[in-house]
Scaffold this motif. Structure first.
Motif: not given
Length: 172
Positions: A107, A143, A141, A117
């Motif tokens: 993330a 990613v 988020y 994270l």
């Protein structure tokens, strides 16, 4: 004549006062207002186009890291702190493909949303991606999926290999 005028005035005043007293009579009935927040609420949704495709078309593709970025990939709503794990449902298919661990998932720090994270290596067991995230009604988020080293892809039968990745949000 004066007495009739005074009597008329007194009757008029009595009527007005009677009306006024009647108009000011209150009648109340209390209403209870409650907000029920006892249910644990959590949801995780994939945003945009969730599929990820790594393409190796030429020799140069095997010599550099490849990253596929997915902005707004995960959206979480939770009324309590939570964590997110990631896992593959199975090995890459068809059989004989690369190991799952060739792919790492991150993330992006800019979208930490107050959480911790962790880079997750793809596997069939749960790997922590997000921990100690605070409650939120719209935590988004971004990613990144990365294949850092394509060496393990060199001696694999040419095919498109696929697995399903499952994200799980759990309240702490």
């Amino acid at each position: 004549m004066k007495s009739k005028l005074i009597l008329t005035l007194l009757v008029f005043v009595a009527i007005c006062v009677g009306q006024r007293v009647h108009a000011q009579t209150d009648n109340t009935d209390p209403v209870n207002v409650s907000i029920d927040l006892t249910a644990p609420v959590i949801s995780i949704n994939l945003g945009g186009t969730p599929d990820v495709l790594f393409t190796y078309d030429d020799a140069a593709d095997y010599t550099v890291a490849q990253t596929v970025s997915k902005p707004g990939h995960l959206v979480v709503v939770s009324n309590e702190p939570y964590s997110i794990t990631v896992a593959a449902s199975a090995a890459f298919a068809p059989a004989g493909g690369p190991g799952l661990d060739v792919v790492t998932i991150n993330a992006e720090p800019a979208t930490a949303n107050g959480a911790t994270l962790t880079e997750a290596t793809l596997a069939t067991g749960d790997a922590l991606l997000v921990t100690d995230a605070p409650p939120s009604n719209n935590a988004v988020y971004n990613v990144d999926y990365t294949i850092e080293d394509a060496t393990t892809l060199l001696d694999v039968t040419r095919a498109v290999y696929t697995t399903t990745v499952v994200y799980t949000a759990t309240q702490l």
